[in-house]
Design a protein around this motif. Structure first.
Motif, PDB file in Angstrom:
ATOM      1  N   LEU A  25       1.090  -1.329  -0.466  1.00 44.16           N
ATOM      2  CA  LEU A  25      -0.082  -0.070   0.198  1.00 44.16           C
ATOM      3  C   LEU A  25       0.543   1.585  -0.291  1.00 44.16           C
ATOM      4  CD1 LEU A  25      -2.743  -0.990   2.189  1.00 44.16           C
ATOM      5  CD2 LEU A  25      -3.184  -0.926  -0.098  1.00 44.16           C
ATOM      6  N   PHE A  30      -0.195   5.443  -1.096  1.00 44.34           N
ATOM      7  CA  PHE A  30      -1.864   5.223   0.105  1.00 44.34           C
ATOM      8  C   PHE A  30      -0.663   5.305   1.134  1.00 44.34           C
ATOM      9  CE2 PHE A  30      -3.502   2.766  -2.575  1.00 44.34           C
ATOM     10  CZ  PHE A  30      -5.163   3.301  -2.961  1.00 44.34           C
ATOM     11  N   GLY A  32       0.005   7.387   5.345  1.00 45.64           N
ATOM     12  CA  GLY A  32      -1.094   6.715   6.889  1.00 45.64           C
ATOM     13  C   GLY A  32      -1.940   5.927   7.058  1.00 45.64           C
ATOM     14  N   GLU A  34      -1.105   2.517   9.057  1.00 41.25           N
ATOM     15  CA  GLU A  34      -0.333   2.830   9.964  1.00 41.25           C
ATOM     16  C   GLU A  34      -0.103   1.272  10.060  1.00 41.25           C
ATOM     17  OE1 GLU A  34      -1.762   4.886  13.379  1.00 41.25           O
ATOM     18  OE2 GLU A  34      -0.438   6.279  13.404  1.00 41.25           O
ATOM     19  N   GLY A  35      -0.919  -0.164  10.775  1.00 39.79           N
ATOM     20  CA  GLY A  35      -0.562  -1.530  10.678  1.00 39.79           C
ATOM     21  C   GLY A  35      -1.821  -2.246  10.133  1.00 39.79           C
ATOM     22  N   VAL A  36      -1.574  -3.620   9.369  1.00 44.02           N
ATOM     23  CA  VAL A  36      -2.996  -3.688   8.149  1.00 44.02           C
ATOM     24  C   VAL A  36      -2.377  -6.280   9.743  1.00 44.02           C
ATOM     25  CG1 VAL A  36      -2.782  -4.877   6.741  1.00 44.02           C
ATOM     26  CG2 VAL A  36      -1.978  -2.644   6.600  1.00 44.02           C
TER      27      VAL A  36
ATOM     28  N   LEU B  44      -7.857  -2.454   8.679  1.00 50.46           N
ATOM     29  CA  LEU B  44      -6.967  -1.121   8.500  1.00 50.46           C
ATOM     30  C   LEU B  44      -6.268  -0.205   9.292  1.00 50.46           C
ATOM     31  CD1 LEU B  44      -7.895  -0.417   4.747  1.00 50.46           C
ATOM     32  CD2 LEU B  44      -5.253  -1.888   5.527  1.00 50.46           C
ATOM     33  N   ASP B  45      -5.332  -0.144  10.008  1.00 54.19           N
ATOM     34  CA  ASP B  45      -5.610   0.886  10.583  1.00 54.19           C
ATOM     35  C   ASP B  45      -4.628   2.134   9.807  1.00 54.19           C
ATOM     36  OD1 ASP B  45      -5.977   0.969  14.014  1.00 54.19           O
ATOM     37  OD2 ASP B  45      -3.589  -0.370  14.086  1.00 54.19           O
ATOM     38  N   LEU B  46      -5.959   3.463  10.308  1.00 58.01           N
ATOM     39  CA  LEU B  46      -5.603   4.220   9.240  1.00 58.01           C
ATOM     40  C   LEU B  46      -5.056   5.788  10.320  1.00 58.01           C
ATOM     41  CD1 LEU B  46      -8.616   3.958   7.188  1.00 58.01           C
ATOM     42  CD2 LEU B  46      -6.528   3.139   6.704  1.00 58.01           C
ATOM     43  N   THR B  47      -4.077   6.569  10.043  1.00 57.48           N
ATOM     44  CA  THR B  47      -4.434   7.951  10.731  1.00 57.48           C
ATOM     45  C   THR B  47      -5.355   8.700  10.368  1.00 57.48           C
ATOM     46  OG1 THR B  47      -2.634   8.428   8.796  1.00 57.48           O
ATOM     47  CG2 THR B  47      -1.659   7.673  11.285  1.00 57.48           C
ATOM     48  N   GLU B  48      -5.677   8.967   9.183  1.00 56.38           N
ATOM     49  CA  GLU B  48      -7.061   9.086   8.983  1.00 56.38           C
ATOM     50  C   GLU B  48      -8.341   9.345  10.050  1.00 56.38           C
ATOM     51  OE1 GLU B  48      -8.204  10.981   5.455  1.00 56.38           O
ATOM     52  OE2 GLU B  48      -9.127  12.350   7.369  1.00 56.38           O
ATOM     53  N   ALA B  57     -10.562   6.565   0.927  1.00 52.98           N
ATOM     54  CA  ALA B  57      -9.051   6.022   0.960  1.00 52.98           C
ATOM     55  C   ALA B  57      -9.713   4.421   0.902  1.00 52.98           C
ATOM     56  CB  ALA B  57      -8.847   6.679   1.938  1.00 52.98           C
ATOM     57  N   ALA B  60     -10.352   3.136  -2.510  1.00 53.16           N
ATOM     58  CA  ALA B  60      -9.272   2.254  -3.595  1.00 53.16           C
ATOM     59  C   ALA B  60      -8.545   2.153  -3.219  1.00 53.16           C
ATOM     60  CB  ALA B  60      -8.457   4.335  -3.236  1.00 53.16           C
ATOM     61  N   MET B  61      -8.444   1.768  -1.581  1.00 56.36           N
ATOM     62  CA  MET B  61      -7.002   0.112  -1.765  1.00 56.36           C
ATOM     63  C   MET B  61      -7.774  -1.216  -2.148  1.00 56.36           C
ATOM     64  SD  MET B  61      -5.916   0.915   1.988  1.00 56.36           S
ATOM     65  CE  MET B  61      -6.054   2.780   1.998  1.00 56.36           C
ATOM     66  N   LYS B  64      -7.608  -1.194  -6.439  1.00 56.12           N
ATOM     67  CA  LYS B  64      -6.295  -1.296  -6.524  1.00 56.12           C
ATOM     68  C   LYS B  64      -4.673  -2.207  -6.482  1.00 56.12           C
ATOM     69  CE  LYS B  64      -4.134   3.358  -7.424  1.00 56.12           C
ATOM     70  NZ  LYS B  64      -3.371   4.434  -6.919  1.00 56.12           N
ATOM     71  N   LEU B  65      -5.491  -3.189  -4.769  1.00 59.10           N
ATOM     72  CA  LEU B  65      -4.596  -4.070  -4.083  1.00 59.10           C
ATOM     73  C   LEU B  65      -5.638  -5.040  -3.689  1.00 59.10           C
ATOM     74  CD1 LEU B  65      -1.814  -4.866  -3.956  1.00 59.10           C
ATOM     75  CD2 LEU B  65      -2.003  -3.829  -1.223  1.00 59.10           C
ATOM     76  N   LEU B  66      -6.400  -4.771  -2.582  1.00 54.45           N
ATOM     77  CA  LEU B  66      -6.946  -5.915  -1.768  1.00 54.45           C
ATOM     78  C   LEU B  66      -7.993  -6.706  -2.032  1.00 54.45           C
ATOM     79  CD1 LEU B  66      -7.390  -3.427   1.142  1.00 54.45           C
ATOM     80  CD2 LEU B  66      -5.303  -4.829   0.192  1.00 54.45           C
TER      81      LEU B  66
END
Lengths: 79, 79
Positions: A25, A30, A32, A34-36, B44-48, B57, B60-61, B64-66
């Motif tokens: 990612l 992408f 932001g 922090e962890g997956v 997912l841990d997001l800062t957003e 976001a 989009a992930m 594109k990828l997941l």
């Protein structure tokens, strides 16, 4: 009755697959993330119609086959 | 903000992994399991912190990828 089982690695257990996704990612731009953590989801179609009996059966399936309870935890959701 | 993504094979796409689980459950003596589908769950841990931006976001992930949207569908859950 339908049941959904979520199987995740326990906290503290290394998750290289999740780590690989996090790197990918980042490489795709992408920011932001922090962890997956990656886990499994298993959907079961059961002939059982009694809610409690279904939950007990799915719990037994998890303990015997679907999850490795040494390193994984699971959640059961009846739909 | 935390997000949880469920990725499942679309209806009609053959799921050999789910089928293998169904067989194994039968062999272990669990009767009454009509169908099994296996999918992935990604946390997912997001800062957003903005809900709408986070959802956009993660979408989009996924595209594109997941998820492979040709054969897979996904659900996004913000926690």
């Amino acid at each position: 009755m339908k049941a959904r089982v979520h199987v995740m690695l326990k906290t503290g257990v290394l998750d290289p697959q999740g780590e690989a996704i996090r790197h990918a990612l980042g490489a795709l731009g992408f920011a932001g993330v922090e962890g997956v953590r990656q886990g499994k989801m298993i959907e079961l179609d059961l002939t059982e119609t009694d809610r409690e009996a279904a939950e007990a059966a799915v719990k037994a399936m998890c303990d015997k086959l679907l999850a490795n309870t040494v390193i994984e935890r699971y959640e059961i959701e009846l739909l």
